[in-house]
Design an enzyme around this catalytic site. Structure first.
Site: not given
Length: 254
Positions: A101-103
């Site tokens: 998720h994200s990074m």
């Protein structure tokens, strides 16, 4: 041609980085590696509670968070890949997938490429959430801002709802993670032979449709999209639904 998995590295080191490893030794037929978002540790994810016991969930615990708070956080994807790829390469005896998720999506993608470089067995699918595709220009960088300015920006989003003292305590970690994301330089390579599922929140204003669509260029095996209600951190309230979305494709991970 895929070569057999390399011999497993030191078990203690693997369990330091991969929480949940071996937790379902007697029942697991597949394995899911989870890569958390910026500022988060393994404890932020509870996907193991919502998947069948045939799936072992191993959540990455990077330095600088939770029980690794005293260690220096890593500030480049290269450093993360160097540490993680050998550990995961030694744990590919089961069909497996990545969720980031994200990074964490960026890290998962680069670790998959690192595994390919090592000739290791690759994930059966990459679930990439709330992150612009590699090569898509980043928005306004934040990692270089003075402490006060950076804290003000983060307090309205990633650190919202936390005690001010805790926000200040987490600021160096957040700066390190932002540095990792914002200084990332994509290196062109052949598309991965793994299918992708791109996930995002319907109200996420940090990534646009074009940012997400770019992921299709990095897979030679197809890419689909799944949306969840909520913003950038939709995962906080949707872990059961997220687990269901991931595990319904589990038979195809092999």
């Amino acid at each position: 041609m895929t070569v057999p998995a390399t011999p497993a590295p030191d078990a203690g080191l693997a369990r330091l980085w991969l929480r949940g490893l071996g937790s379902r030794r007697d029942t697991a037929h597949r394995r899911l590696f989870v890569f958390p978002h910026a500022g988060a540790g393994a404890g932020a994810y509870r996907l193991a509670e919502h998947v069948p016991d045939t799936v072992e969930v191993c959540t990455v615990q990077l330095p600088g968070r939770e029980d690794r708070f005293g260690e220096d956080a890593l500030t480049s994807t290269d450093a993360v890949v160097t540490a993680l790829a050998p550990l995961i390469a030694g744990r590919t005896e089961l069909p497996y997938a990545f969720f980031g998720h994200s990074m964490g999506a960026l890290v998962a993608f680069e670790v998959a490429r690192g595994l390919r470089d090592r000739g290791a067995a690759l994930p059966g699918r990459l679930f990439l959430s709330a992150m612009r595709a590699p090569g898509v220009p980043d928005r306004e960088p934040l990692h270089h801002l003075p402490d006060d300015a950076l804290l003000a920006r983060l307090a309205a989003d990633e650190l919202a709802g936390l005690d001010p003292e805790l926000q200040e305590l987490l600021l160096p970690l957040m700066r390190a993670d932002l540095t990792l994301c914002e200084t990332y330089a994509h290196r062109a390579a052949a598309p991965l032979p793994c299918p992708f599922t791109v996930l995002h929140g319907t109200e996420d204003d940090t990534v646009g449709e074009a940012d997400l669509a770019g992921w299709r260029e990095h897979t030679a095996a197809g890419c689909d999209t799944h949306r969840f209600p909520g913003g950038h951190l939709y995962v906080r309230d949707a872990q059961q639904q997220l687990a269901r979305t991931i595990t319904r494709t589990a038979p195809a991970w092999a």
